[in-house]
Design an enzyme around this catalytic site. Structure first.
Site, PDB file in Angstrom:
ATOM      1  N   TYR A   1       0.888  18.306  66.659  1.00  0.00           N
ATOM      2  CA  TYR A   1       0.667  18.199  65.205  1.00  0.00           C
ATOM      3  C   TYR A   1      -0.016  19.454  64.647  1.00  0.00           C
ATOM      4  O   TYR A   1       0.232  19.824  63.494  1.00  0.00           O
ATOM      5  CB  TYR A   1      -0.100  16.913  64.867  1.00  0.00           C
ATOM      6  CG  TYR A   1       0.786  15.698  65.060  1.00  0.00           C
ATOM      7  CD1 TYR A   1       1.791  15.406  64.140  1.00  0.00           C
ATOM      8  CD2 TYR A   1       0.678  14.887  66.182  1.00  0.00           C
ATOM      9  CE1 TYR A   1       2.645  14.333  64.328  1.00  0.00           C
ATOM     10  CE2 TYR A   1       1.533  13.810  66.378  1.00  0.00           C
ATOM     11  CZ  TYR A   1       2.514  13.533  65.447  1.00  0.00           C
ATOM     12  OH  TYR A   1       3.368  12.481  65.642  1.00  0.00           O
TER      13      TYR A   1
ATOM     14  N   ARG B   1       2.842  21.716  63.896  1.00  0.00           N
ATOM     15  CA  ARG B   1       3.567  21.284  62.679  1.00  0.00           C
ATOM     16  C   ARG B   1       2.765  21.659  61.428  1.00  0.00           C
ATOM     17  O   ARG B   1       3.289  22.095  60.434  1.00  0.00           O
ATOM     18  CB  ARG B   1       3.788  19.767  62.652  1.00  0.00           C
ATOM     19  CG  ARG B   1       4.361  19.114  63.885  1.00  0.00           C
ATOM     20  CD  ARG B   1       5.864  19.093  63.874  1.00  0.00           C
ATOM     21  NE  ARG B   1       6.430  20.280  64.476  1.00  0.00           N
ATOM     22  CZ  ARG B   1       6.338  20.617  65.769  1.00  0.00           C
ATOM     23  NH1 ARG B   1       5.657  19.876  66.619  1.00  0.00           N
ATOM     24  NH2 ARG B   1       6.895  21.712  66.229  1.00  0.00           N
TER      25      ARG B   1
ATOM     26  N   GLN C   1       8.797   8.740  54.007  1.00  0.00           N
ATOM     27  CA  GLN C   1       8.499   8.645  55.436  1.00  0.00           C
ATOM     28  C   GLN C   1       7.985   9.985  55.944  1.00  0.00           C
ATOM     29  O   GLN C   1       7.577  10.102  57.096  1.00  0.00           O
ATOM     30  CB  GLN C   1       9.765   8.280  56.212  1.00  0.00           C
ATOM     31  CG  GLN C   1      10.354   6.939  55.826  1.00  0.00           C
ATOM     32  CD  GLN C   1      11.737   6.768  56.429  1.00  0.00           C
ATOM     33  OE1 GLN C   1      11.884   6.278  57.548  1.00  0.00           O
ATOM     34  NE2 GLN C   1      12.750   7.176  55.702  1.00  0.00           N
TER      35      GLN C   1
ATOM     36  N   ASP D   1       4.899  15.650  55.450  1.00  0.00           N
ATOM     37  CA  ASP D   1       4.587  16.911  54.769  1.00  0.00           C
ATOM     38  C   ASP D   1       4.064  16.629  53.352  1.00  0.00           C
ATOM     39  O   ASP D   1       4.033  15.483  52.903  1.00  0.00           O
ATOM     40  CB  ASP D   1       5.826  17.831  54.737  1.00  0.00           C
ATOM     41  CG  ASP D   1       6.988  17.230  53.939  1.00  0.00           C
ATOM     42  OD1 ASP D   1       6.778  16.851  52.770  1.00  0.00           O
ATOM     43  OD2 ASP D   1       8.109  17.141  54.473  1.00  0.00           O
TER      44      ASP D   1
ATOM     45  N   HIS E   1       4.306   6.845  56.496  1.00  0.00           N
ATOM     46  CA  HIS E   1       4.101   7.249  57.891  1.00  0.00           C
ATOM     47  C   HIS E   1       2.937   8.223  58.055  1.00  0.00           C
ATOM     48  O   HIS E   1       2.846   8.921  59.060  1.00  0.00           O
ATOM     49  CB  HIS E   1       5.392   7.858  58.465  1.00  0.00           C
ATOM     50  CG  HIS E   1       6.473   6.848  58.691  1.00  0.00           C
ATOM     51  ND1 HIS E   1       7.787   7.177  58.947  1.00  0.00           N
ATOM     52  CD2 HIS E   1       6.443   5.485  58.705  1.00  0.00           C
ATOM     53  CE1 HIS E   1       8.504   6.075  59.092  1.00  0.00           C
ATOM     54  NE2 HIS E   1       7.714   5.036  58.941  1.00  0.00           N
TER      55      HIS E   1
ATOM     56  N   CYS F   1     -11.029   9.569  61.327  1.00  0.00           N
ATOM     57  CA  CYS F   1     -12.102   9.586  62.320  1.00  0.00           C
ATOM     58  C   CYS F   1     -12.143   8.239  63.045  1.00  0.00           C
ATOM     59  O   CYS F   1     -12.273   7.193  62.403  1.00  0.00           O
ATOM     60  CB  CYS F   1     -13.439   9.864  61.641  1.00  0.00           C
ATOM     61  SG  CYS F   1     -14.823   9.804  62.799  1.00  0.00           S
TER      62      CYS F   1
ATOM     63  N   THR G   1      17.509   9.985  54.680  1.00  0.00           N
ATOM     64  CA  THR G   1      16.961   9.273  55.842  1.00  0.00           C
ATOM     65  C   THR G   1      18.100   8.655  56.639  1.00  0.00           C
ATOM     66  O   THR G   1      19.075   8.161  56.068  1.00  0.00           O
ATOM     67  CB  THR G   1      15.904   8.219  55.432  1.00  0.00           C
ATOM     68  OG1 THR G   1      15.514   7.468  56.590  1.00  0.00           O
ATOM     69  CG2 THR G   1      16.390   7.274  54.351  1.00  0.00           C
ATOM     70  N   SER G   2      17.955   8.706  57.969  1.00  0.00           N
ATOM     71  CA  SER G   2      19.045   8.238  58.835  1.00  0.00           C
ATOM     72  C   SER G   2      19.096   6.712  58.920  1.00  0.00           C
ATOM     73  O   SER G   2      20.040   6.150  59.462  1.00  0.00           O
ATOM     74  CB  SER G   2      18.882   8.827  60.239  1.00  0.00           C
ATOM     75  OG  SER G   2      17.668   8.376  60.805  1.00  0.00           O
TER      76      SER G   2
ATOM     77  N   ALA H   1      20.470  17.125  49.426  1.00  0.00           N
ATOM     78  CA  ALA H   1      19.605  16.553  48.386  1.00  0.00           C
ATOM     79  C   ALA H   1      19.296  17.587  47.298  1.00  0.00           C
ATOM     80  O   ALA H   1      19.305  17.263  46.114  1.00  0.00           O
ATOM     81  CB  ALA H   1      18.306  16.042  49.022  1.00  0.00           C
TER      82      ALA H   1
HETATM   83  P1  OAD Z   1      16.074  11.635  60.577  1.00  0.00           P
HETATM   84  O1  OAD Z   1      15.935  12.969  61.238  1.00  0.00           O
HETATM   85  O2  OAD Z   1      16.314  10.457  61.430  1.00  0.00           O
HETATM   86  O3  OAD Z   1      17.277  11.692  59.522  1.00  0.00           O
HETATM   87  C1  OAD Z   1      17.410  12.727  58.595  1.00  0.00           C
HETATM   88  C2  OAD Z   1      18.563  12.383  57.686  1.00  0.00           C
HETATM   89  O4  OAD Z   1      18.655  13.393  56.690  1.00  0.00           O
HETATM   90  C3  OAD Z   1      19.934  12.334  58.374  1.00  0.00           C
HETATM   91  O5  OAD Z   1      20.602  11.143  57.998  1.00  0.00           O
HETATM   92  C4  OAD Z   1      20.660  13.574  57.846  1.00  0.00           C
HETATM   93  O6  OAD Z   1      22.072  13.352  57.680  1.00  0.00           O
HETATM   94  C5  OAD Z   1      20.011  13.740  56.494  1.00  0.00           C
HETATM   95  N1  OAD Z   1      19.994  15.115  55.966  1.00  0.00           N
HETATM   96  C6  OAD Z   1      19.819  16.276  56.634  1.00  0.00           C
HETATM   97  N2  OAD Z   1      19.770  17.317  55.786  1.00  0.00           N
HETATM   98  C7  OAD Z   1      19.922  16.804  54.541  1.00  0.00           C
HETATM   99  C8  OAD Z   1      19.946  17.379  53.225  1.00  0.00           C
HETATM  100  N3  OAD Z   1      19.802  18.687  53.022  1.00  0.00           N
HETATM  101  N4  OAD Z   1      20.123  16.536  52.182  1.00  0.00           N
HETATM  102  C9  OAD Z   1      20.275  15.195  52.362  1.00  0.00           C
HETATM  103  N5  OAD Z   1      20.269  14.615  53.573  1.00  0.00           N
HETATM  104  C10 OAD Z   1      20.074  15.400  54.654  1.00  0.00           C
HETATM  105  O7  OAD Z   1      14.784  11.448  59.653  1.00  0.00           O
HETATM  106  P2  OAD Z   1      14.165  10.138  59.004  1.00  0.00           P
HETATM  107  O8  OAD Z   1      15.223   9.164  58.640  1.00  0.00           O
HETATM  108  O9  OAD Z   1      13.238  10.591  57.953  1.00  0.00           O
HETATM  109  O10 OAD Z   1       8.707   8.459  61.857  1.00  0.00           O
HETATM  110  O11 OAD Z   1      13.336   9.563  60.193  1.00  0.00           O
HETATM  111  C11 OAD Z   1      12.560   8.414  59.980  1.00  0.00           C
HETATM  112  C12 OAD Z   1      11.339   8.423  60.830  1.00  0.00           C
HETATM  113  O12 OAD Z   1      11.701   8.670  62.163  1.00  0.00           O
HETATM  114  C13 OAD Z   1      10.358   9.544  60.556  1.00  0.00           C
HETATM  115  O13 OAD Z   1       9.512   9.295  59.447  1.00  0.00           O
HETATM  116  C14 OAD Z   1       9.573   9.588  61.795  1.00  0.00           C
HETATM  117  C15 OAD Z   1      10.687   9.459  62.792  1.00  0.00           C
HETATM  118  O14 OAD Z   1      10.408   8.773  63.910  1.00  0.00           O
HETATM  119  C16 OAD Z   1       7.471   8.561  62.328  1.00  0.00           C
HETATM  120  O15 OAD Z   1       6.956   9.615  62.634  1.00  0.00           O
HETATM  121  C17 OAD Z   1       6.749   7.253  62.434  1.00  0.00           C
END
Ligand code: OAD
Length: 234
Positions: A54, A57, A90, A93, A108, A116, A176-177, A219
């Site tokens: 982290y 990051r 989620q 940043d 998240h 702490c 989001t995926s 996006a």
């Molecule tokens: P993912 O990495 O699973 O998914 C990212 C999504 O963004 C995918 O569906 C891509 O197709 C899409 N994508 C990529 N570039 C893009 C763009 N320029 N415009 C639009 N879409 C785009 O990320 P999350 O769904 O955010 O949790 O993952 C969910 C959670 O999984 C995170 O918050 C994290 C991780 O485990 C924790 O840390 C608890």
């Protein structure tokens, strides 16, 4: 239309700012297995490995990463829309805030915060965390963990989010995926409550079929037009 809007964002909205998404083709997060860096067990076992992950990051985020047109479009929607707009992310940043959003729920957690373990309070974090980090409130050393919700932990703000979903007229999911619950289930809650549902994503996702409308593309390129459309609805 001017009913309430709930927006859910994921890693895809920050991709165009230069932050890699989570689910790369190799199944690793920037070279790490999830269970090695994003679970409470990993932190208990190897706190220095988790802190280093982290810390890297955080340094990356603070080294010139800026909000993009997608973040700015959602901030415009919040500022100009006549009814409630709740932005739930989620992402850990701070790019929604940098893009101008005023009200952001980080379900998240946040990279620029620590918690702490001695006094339970949260604090701002802009440098590295480690065994010498001192809590500015209780002054204990080495007890500050990243304020990130790890796998196996309860996401933040859930009662407020669920209430808003039940009252939403439009649910918009961006970048989001749809693989991580409970966020992946928000579309279903909103749909059953009668909301219009729109997905914005570069690709089809596992949850795409649950949305009434899908907008394919980046996006940063699609959101400005979609926001314009929403603001011009009668
Ligand atoms: P993912 O990495 O699973 O998914 C990212 C999504 O963004 C995918 O569906 C891509 O197709 C899409 N994508 C990529 N570039 C893009 C763009 N320029 N415009 C639009 N879409 C785009 O990320 P999350 O769904 O955010 O949790 O993952 C969910 C959670 O999984 C995170 O918050 C994290 C991780 O485990 C924790 O840390 C608890």
């Amino acid at each position: 239309m001017s009913g309430n809007i709930v927006i859910l964002t994921g890693a895809g909205i920050s991709a165009e700012s230069g932050i890699p998404t989570f689910r790369a083709a190799d199944g690793l997060w920037e070279g790490h297995r999830v269970e090695d860096v994003a679970t409470p067990e990993a932190y208990e076992r190897q706190p220095e490995v988790v802190q280093k992950f982290y810390n890297e990051r955080r340094r990356y985020l603070l080294n010139g990463i800026e909000a993009n047109e997608g973040h700015r479009a959602l901030a415009r929607l919040e500022a100009e829309y006549p009814s409630e707009v709740l932005l739930v992310t989620q992402n850990i940043d701070n790019l929604h805030e940098k893009g101008g959003s005023q009200k952001v729920l980080h379900m998240h957690g946040e990279l620029l915060k620590g918690r702490c373990l001695a006094c339970g309070e949260e604090c701002e974090v802009v440098g590295d965390l480690g065994p010498d980090s001192q809590c500015s409130l209780c002054e204990e050393r080495g007890k500050i963990r990243p304020a990130i919700v790890w796998f196996g932990e309860m996401p933040d703000h859930m009662p407020q989010i669920e209430k808003a979903l039940m009252e939403a007229d439009l649910f918009l999911s961006v970048g989001t995926s749809g693989q991580v619950y409970p966020a992946a289930g928000f579309v279903e809650i909103a749909r059953v409550a009668g909301a219009e549902t729109i997905e914005v994503n570069l690709d089809e996702t596992i949850g795409s079929s649950r949305f009434a409308r899908t907008v394919r593309g980046k996006a940063g390129e699609t959101l400005p037009g979609l926001v314009e459309e929403l603001l011009n609805r009668p």
